[in-house]
Design an enzyme around this catalytic site. Structure first.
Site, short mmCIF file in Angstrom:
data_model
loop_
_atom_site.label_atom_id
_atom_site.label_comp_id
_atom_site.label_asym_id
_atom_site.label_seq_id
_atom_site.Cartn_x
_atom_site.Cartn_y
_atom_site.Cartn_z
N ASP A 21 0.80 -1.22 0.00
CA ASP A 21 0.00 0.00 0.00
C ASP A 21 0.83 1.28 0.00
OD1 ASP A 21 -2.82 -1.11 0.22
OD2 ASP A 21 -1.73 -2.20 1.76
N GLY A 28 11.22 -1.18 5.85
CA GLY A 28 12.40 -1.31 5.01
C GLY A 28 12.44 -0.18 3.99
N ASP A 45 17.10 -9.08 6.69
CA ASP A 45 18.19 -9.28 5.74
C ASP A 45 19.46 -8.52 6.10
OD1 ASP A 45 16.29 -10.73 4.38
OD2 ASP A 45 15.83 -9.14 2.94
N ARG A 90 23.52 -38.16 3.46
CA ARG A 90 22.92 -37.32 2.42
C ARG A 90 23.60 -35.95 2.32
NH1 ARG A 90 16.55 -38.55 3.66
NH2 ARG A 90 16.34 -40.21 2.13
N GLY A 140 17.34 -13.41 2.48
CA GLY A 140 18.41 -12.41 2.38
C GLY A 140 18.39 -11.62 1.08
N GLU A 168 18.86 -17.29 -0.88
CA GLU A 168 17.85 -17.38 -1.96
C GLU A 168 18.30 -16.67 -3.24
OE1 GLU A 168 14.37 -15.54 -0.28
OE2 GLU A 168 15.36 -13.60 -0.02
N ILE A 216 9.80 -19.21 8.34
CA ILE A 216 10.15 -19.61 9.72
C ILE A 216 11.23 -18.67 10.25
CG2 ILE A 216 11.42 -21.43 10.97
CD1 ILE A 216 9.70 -23.42 9.36
N ARG A 265 11.40 -15.57 9.89
CA ARG A 265 10.82 -14.29 10.35
C ARG A 265 9.89 -14.48 11.53
NH1 ARG A 265 9.31 -11.45 4.81
NH2 ARG A 265 7.21 -11.57 5.65
O1 F6P Z 1 13.10 -8.61 3.09
C1 F6P Z 1 12.90 -9.66 3.94
C2 F6P Z 1 12.49 -10.86 3.21
O2 F6P Z 1 12.25 -11.74 4.24
C3 F6P Z 1 13.45 -11.44 2.18
O3 F6P Z 1 14.58 -12.05 2.71
C4 F6P Z 1 12.54 -12.37 1.44
O4 F6P Z 1 12.98 -12.59 0.15
C5 F6P Z 1 11.26 -11.60 1.39
O5 F6P Z 1 11.25 -10.76 2.52
C6 F6P Z 1 10.02 -12.47 1.41
O6 F6P Z 1 8.92 -11.66 1.26
P1 F6P Z 1 7.42 -12.15 1.34
O7 F6P Z 1 7.05 -12.12 2.80
O8 F6P Z 1 6.65 -11.20 0.54
O9 F6P Z 1 7.37 -13.55 0.83
#
Ligand code: F6P
Length: 370
Positions: free
Chosen positions: A77, A116, A141, A176, A184, A236, A287, A289
């Site tokens: 938004d 952010g 991140d 494995r 990140g 990622e 997880i 976050r």
């Molecule tokens: O900016 C933080 C972050 O957690 C990134 O590391 C990740 O790519 C992105 O947000 C994921 O965002 P969303 O919650 O929209 O999937």
């Protein structure tokens, strides 16, 4: 005459520590000033719709340790480019002036924005329009250049380290290769710190392009030492030499629309062509976050919140709280965001020749670059 208000909002993705900032800010304000404090729900959308909750000792009680945000988040938004219905069609409009009018009617003296770069870009634009704004940087991140560390990062690193530990036991049992994908975006901080703390054997970060051959080399080297399993921790946004990052999806209307995802699956598939061991991939995902905020992040967040309250008291508007040389300070939102019309993300990246990479390499951790 109604008391003046201080308003808060949380924008973008959440990060552990948001609630601790809200809690510490509210306590510091109540103890040192005479304002009512309100929290807009769902970021700027709540500001536009004037949907808020009171923030007081009662509503902020017991939230210091909780991840998430009691104010809820929205990463879509942007009031300077907002989707509204007009004659049955959705159009994009700048509704910032209406939002400012709403704040005036509510007697809002200052707006404290936790977010952010996308959220802070709007904060800068509201400051340019004369709103008394204070920014508080947020992202797990840790990629915001204007501050040394962001809250949420430590919690994410703890989660990664703990879960890499869990992967170790099952990987060893089955001989494995496990590939764990961590967040990140284009910065490797979480993989680097989480990977070292979680004893990863290979860490892949966007700042150091990897090759599959070099990963295989490390796996075989470990085998020659009797270790039949290998743990790989990959950001990622990691990039294979000569290639590009793996995009998971595009989130329309988000200031930074690209979502990375899928690199661990890709690497697992590629490795299976070269080695006999079974390979599995695993996405740590959101997880990282979630859950409780780490004690270190609670303390850092408390410092950010109290500093923001002090800045309200001193009228230091148009600035963002930051950590510099270990001290809480502030920096102009203009300097943080610059003249960007849209958000600029991921600008504080890992130095490929920096101390932490050297520490990891000295410990025998491979970045698959050699
Ligand atoms: O900016 C933080 C972050 O957690 C990134 O590391 C990740 O790519 C992105 O947000 C994921 O965002 P969303 O919650 O929209 O999937």
């Amino acid at each position: 005459m109604a008391k003046k208000k201080i308003a808060m909002l949380t924008g973008g993705g959440d990060a552990p520590g948001l609630n601790a900032v809200i809690c510490s800010f509210v306590r510091a304000c109540l103890n040192t000033m005479d304002y009512d404090i309100i929290g807009y729900r769902f970021g700027y959308r709540g500001l536009y719709r004037n949907e808020y909750i009171p923030l007081d000792r009662h509503t902020t009680s017991g939230i210091l340790r909780q991840g998430g945000t009691i104010l809820f988040n929205s990463n879509k938004d942007n009031l300077f480019d907002y989707s509204v219905e007009e004659n049955g069609v959705t159009v994009k409009k700048d509704v910032s002036d209406q939002a400012i009018e709403t704040m005036k009617k509510e007697n809002v003296h200052a707006l404290v924005v936790l977010g952010g770069d996308g959220t802070l870009t709007s904060a800068r634009d509201f400051a340019r329009k004369g709103v008394n704004v204070i920014g508080v940087p947020k992202t797990i991140d840790n990629d915001l250049p204007a501050t040394e560390v962001t809250f949420g990062f430590d919690t994410a690193v703890n989660t990664v380290a703990e879960n890499l530990g869990r992967l170790h036991t099952t990987a060893e049992s089955h001989h494995r290769i496990m590939v764990a994908e961590v967040m990140g975006r284009s910065a490797g901080w979480i993989a680097l710190y989480g990977g070292i703390a979680g004893s990863a054997d290979v860490i892949l970060i966007p700042e150091i392009p990897y090759t599959i051959e070099n990963i295989v080399k490390k796996i075989n080297e470990r085998k020659s030492h009797g270790k039949e399993f290998t743990i790989i921790c990959v950001t990622e946004g990691a990039i294979e030499k000569g290639g590009s990052a793996t995009i998971g999806k595009i989130v329309k209307d988000s200031p930074d629309a690209v979502r990375f995802g899928g690199v661990a699956a890709k690497i697992a598939h590629q490795l299976e062509q070269h080695i006999e061991n079974e390979v599995r991939h695993c996405l740590f995902g959101h997880i990282q976050r979630g859950g409780d905020t780490s004690p270190a992040d609670r303390i850092l967040s408390a410092r950010y919140g109290v500093k923001a309250a002090q800045m309200v008291k001193e009228g230091q508007f148009g600035n963002m709280v930051c950590l510099r040389n270990g001290q809480m300070e502030y920096v102009s939102l203009e300097d943080v965001i610059g003249d960007a019309k849209v958000s600029v993300s991921g600008s504080k990246t890992v130095d490929p020749n920096g101390e932490m990479v050297r520490v990891a390499k000295s410990m025998g951790i491979s970045f698959a670059d050699e």
